[in-house]
Design an enzyme around this catalytic site. Sequence first.
Site, PDB file in Angstrom:
ATOM      1  N   ALA A  92       0.851  -1.200   0.000  1.00 58.97           N
ATOM      2  CA  ALA A  92       0.000   0.000   0.000  1.00 58.97           C
ATOM      3  C   ALA A  92       0.880   1.241   0.000  1.00 58.97           C
ATOM      4  O   ALA A  92       1.867   1.311   0.740  1.00 58.97           O
ATOM      5  CB  ALA A  92      -0.915   0.004   1.219  1.00 58.97           C
ATOM      6  N   GLY A 152       9.785  17.156  -6.006  1.00 58.10           N
ATOM      7  CA  GLY A 152       8.359  17.119  -5.664  1.00 58.10           C
ATOM      8  C   GLY A 152       7.951  15.901  -4.865  1.00 58.10           C
ATOM      9  O   GLY A 152       6.767  15.697  -4.585  1.00 58.10           O
ATOM     10  N   TYR A 156       7.535  11.282  -0.193  1.00 60.39           N
ATOM     11  CA  TYR A 156       7.473   9.933  -0.768  1.00 60.39           C
ATOM     12  C   TYR A 156       8.858   9.269  -0.752  1.00 60.39           C
ATOM     13  O   TYR A 156       9.007   8.111  -0.337  1.00 60.39           O
ATOM     14  CB  TYR A 156       6.929  10.038  -2.190  1.00 60.39           C
ATOM     15  CG  TYR A 156       6.748   8.721  -2.914  1.00 60.39           C
ATOM     16  CD1 TYR A 156       5.636   7.916  -2.664  1.00 60.39           C
ATOM     17  CD2 TYR A 156       7.675   8.303  -3.867  1.00 60.39           C
ATOM     18  CE1 TYR A 156       5.462   6.717  -3.355  1.00 60.39           C
ATOM     19  CE2 TYR A 156       7.507   7.111  -4.555  1.00 60.39           C
ATOM     20  CZ  TYR A 156       6.394   6.321  -4.302  1.00 60.39           C
ATOM     21  OH  TYR A 156       6.235   5.138  -4.989  1.00 60.39           O
ATOM     22  N   GLY A 187      10.771   0.620 -10.694  1.00 59.62           N
ATOM     23  CA  GLY A 187      10.962   1.866 -11.439  1.00 59.62           C
ATOM     24  C   GLY A 187       9.591   2.386 -11.851  1.00 59.62           C
ATOM     25  O   GLY A 187       8.651   2.330 -11.062  1.00 59.62           O
ATOM     26  N   TYR A 188       9.460   2.857 -13.081  1.00 62.34           N
ATOM     27  CA  TYR A 188       8.177   3.407 -13.523  1.00 62.34           C
ATOM     28  C   TYR A 188       7.322   2.303 -14.112  1.00 62.34           C
ATOM     29  O   TYR A 188       7.639   1.742 -15.150  1.00 62.34           O
ATOM     30  CB  TYR A 188       8.406   4.543 -14.511  1.00 62.34           C
ATOM     31  CG  TYR A 188       9.185   5.663 -13.863  1.00 62.34           C
ATOM     32  CD1 TYR A 188       8.608   6.432 -12.860  1.00 62.34           C
ATOM     33  CD2 TYR A 188      10.509   5.913 -14.206  1.00 62.34           C
ATOM     34  CE1 TYR A 188       9.331   7.420 -12.208  1.00 62.34           C
ATOM     35  CE2 TYR A 188      11.241   6.905 -13.572  1.00 62.34           C
ATOM     36  CZ  TYR A 188      10.640   7.651 -12.565  1.00 62.34           C
ATOM     37  OH  TYR A 188      11.354   8.618 -11.928  1.00 62.34           O
TER      38      TYR A 188
END
Length: 248
Positions: A92, A152, A156, A187-188
Site C-alpha cells: 500500500a 516534488g 514519498y 521503477g516506472y
Amino acid sequence: DAQPEPRVAVVTGGARGIGAAITTALARDGVHVAAGYSSNAKAAEDLAEKLGAEGASVSVHQGNVGAPEDCERVVADVLERYGRLDYLVNNAGITVDKTVRKMTVDDWHAVLRVNLSGAFYMTKAVLDHMTGNGFGRIVNISSVVGESGAVGQANYAASKSGLFGFSKSLAQEVARKGVTVNCVAPGYIETEMVAAVPEEVLQKLLKGVPVGRLGQADEIARAVQFLVDERAGYITGSVISVNGGLDM
Ligand code: NAD
C-alpha cells in the site's frame, strides 16, 4: 504423503495496480491471499471473484494501514480464517507530490503514515506469529525514488528510503527465526499512479530508462514470487530493483 498446507499471504493494497498483480501471481501459485484495500470494495470483490473462478483462493479485507488498530484487526481476521500467515507484502502506498517549499506538515505525515508507518504497523501485527512458526517472508515495496530522490517527492522518497533502513534492521533482528525481510524497488510501472503523470513528463522519464518502456505490474509481482519462495531463505536485507536499468 500429506500435501504441505497452502501458504497464506497478506498483500496490502492488494486489489489494484501492482498489488493486484502480486495478489494474482501468488494466488495462481496456490497461496491463499488476503488482499487488503482501503476503499472501493467492489473492485476488491471483483478481483477475488475473478481469481476464485479460476480456482484460486483470495479473500478481501478493508482497512487503513496507517491505523495500527486496523492492521491488528485484519491480521487477527486472517489468522482466524486460515490459522496461519506466511508472507506479508507491504505494498500500500500513496503520493502527495509538492516541492518542500509548498509541502505542508500534513502532506508530509500523510505519506509517511501510509508508506512507512503502515509497513511497521503491519509487521508488528504479524511478527510474533512468523517468528513463533520459524518461517516468514516480508517484502516491502519501495521505489527507485527511495534510491534516487525526485523533485516534488521529498515525503514519498523519505518514506521509500525509510523502508530500506526499516527492512535491513528488521532483517537482522529476525534472521535466525526463519523470517526474511527484503525490498523490491520498482521503477516506472504502468499503473494508475503513473497514469497521473503528464504525457510530456512521462516521455522525458522514459528517455532515462535503458529498457525503453514502462514496466508492467506483473514484472514486480515476479520479484515478489521469487523472494517469498522457500528457496529464497538466504536472501535477506536485500533490495531487488525492477526498473528497466534506470539507476545504472
Ligand atoms: P495504486 O495507487 O494503484 O495502488 C496503491 C494501493 O494502495 C491501492 O490498492 C490502495 O487502495 C492502497 N492504499 C493506499 N492507501 C492506503 C491505506 N491508507 N491503507 C490501505 N491501503 C491503502 O499504486 P501502485 O502503482 O499499484 O503502487 C503500489 C506500490 O508500488 C506503492 O507502494 C507505490 O509507492 C509503489 N511503486 C509504484 C510505482 C509505479 O510506477 N506505479 C513505482 C515505484 C513504486
